[in-house]
Scaffold this motif. Sequence first.
Motif: not given
Length: 503
Positions: A59-63
């Motif tokens: 569920g991680g989101i990358e910048v």
Amino acid sequence: MQKIISKTTFLEFLNCPKNIWLKLHKPELLEKFELSDFEKHLLEQGNAVEACARNLFLGGIEVTSTGEEACKETANLMTLKTPYIFQATFIVDGFIARNDVLAYNKPKNTWDVYEIKGTNSLKDSESKERNHIDDLAFQTAVLKRAKIKVDSSFLVHLNKEYVRSGELDIKSLFTIEDITETISEKLESVNQQMEATKEYLNRKEEPGIGCDCHFKGRSNHCATFEHSHPDIPPYSIHDLIRIGQSKKKLNFLVENKIYHLEDIPDDFELSTDQKNQLRVYKDKKSSINLNGIREEISSLPFPLYFLDYEAYAPAIPAFSGYHPYNFIPFQFSLHILRKSDDTELEHKEFLHTKMSDPSEEVIKLLEKYIEPQGTVIVWFKTFEKTFINEKIAERLPEYKAVIDRINNQIYDLRDVFTKQHYVHPDFKGKTSIKKVLPVLTPENQYKDLVIHEGGQASEEWWKMVSASSTSKESQEIAKNLKIYCGLDTYAMYAIWKHLHEMV
């Protein structure tokens, strides 16, 4: 304009302040900072490990943006209490931190920082441990300056005990260590170092004194050592055998400004190896112990099998039975001399061209080609015996008897030179085959090859089998790999022949 200091810049400053100042302020020196094939390989391995480890944080989101836009993107994701943010970015007080993983700690309404490393443990070495701690401490310090409530700090690294069996088990592949207490204890000193870094790197004028790398052996010198120390010759006290491990000796010489080998006092305490190296340099002629060479090579039973492997060691195990960083023996070359008076060599070679484990095919071919009564000649036997053969035996125990037999036949030709039976001024204290070969047999050279060193060979093979190359490109890589590996074994034969003719 003030320099924005990243964690990489900070860590480079801790290693050599003058070097990183030159990197930032002297564009004419930038070519000195070009990454070697080995450094590029490490960088790619690190990226692969980080990409794999992200699977621990579902569920991680990358910048994906950079600079101030990345800070805004990070702030928006934090406002939304995003569980995991990859490459969360903060710029404050002239420092920038990009976190591998910033995790929202819901029970405490705080944030945890995770740093992903491609090493097998926190304590692979003292320098790596120090870098890991300083790395995370820097990030934590930047977050605290940005008024982020940081709770815990974690290091994510590969589990050296993990053995792949079928599909990757991501949770077992990695180990997560809580080093919050260590980071907390380090924060005050790191903040002081950060301020010192900012002050030093924002100077307009080049710092006048040289760097402290002259207190280290040659292999640990910074990229701009020659610029900072024009008074130190290219071949100096720093090239004495294992001088980097003799801190007291090196410190004495440096503190007394003794850099040239000819200026070392006759009564200065040196090891036997160092004395021999110095003597041949001063005399400008080789030191040759014919009896020692004769004892080393004259009793080796024929046939002589000159063997060399090329291998690739991926951080993420590619096949079943492999640990992180286990070598895949994708190629070997074998030159065979049946009798001492033979005028022709036999040549056998193997190059694996598929994305699969070649271990069984390799050992079957070697069992076929290498007879029990001969000598297997290698250069630096630890690699062939320990990193390749013994690891194959672990994966394929049914071949252990064959591997033990071949290992018992191994002789390390490098011993002639490490035992200093042959010391040449142009070896400059080194015993690598690439130093010895051009001196003893100048007609054999690596420098003109397309592939000219082992790290490059590994990368080229991986590119060839990873489907990123066209058929034509793969054929060209295969040709160049065979030429390179073939020269390694022919080089050993040429050196052996030179020594044999001498005695």
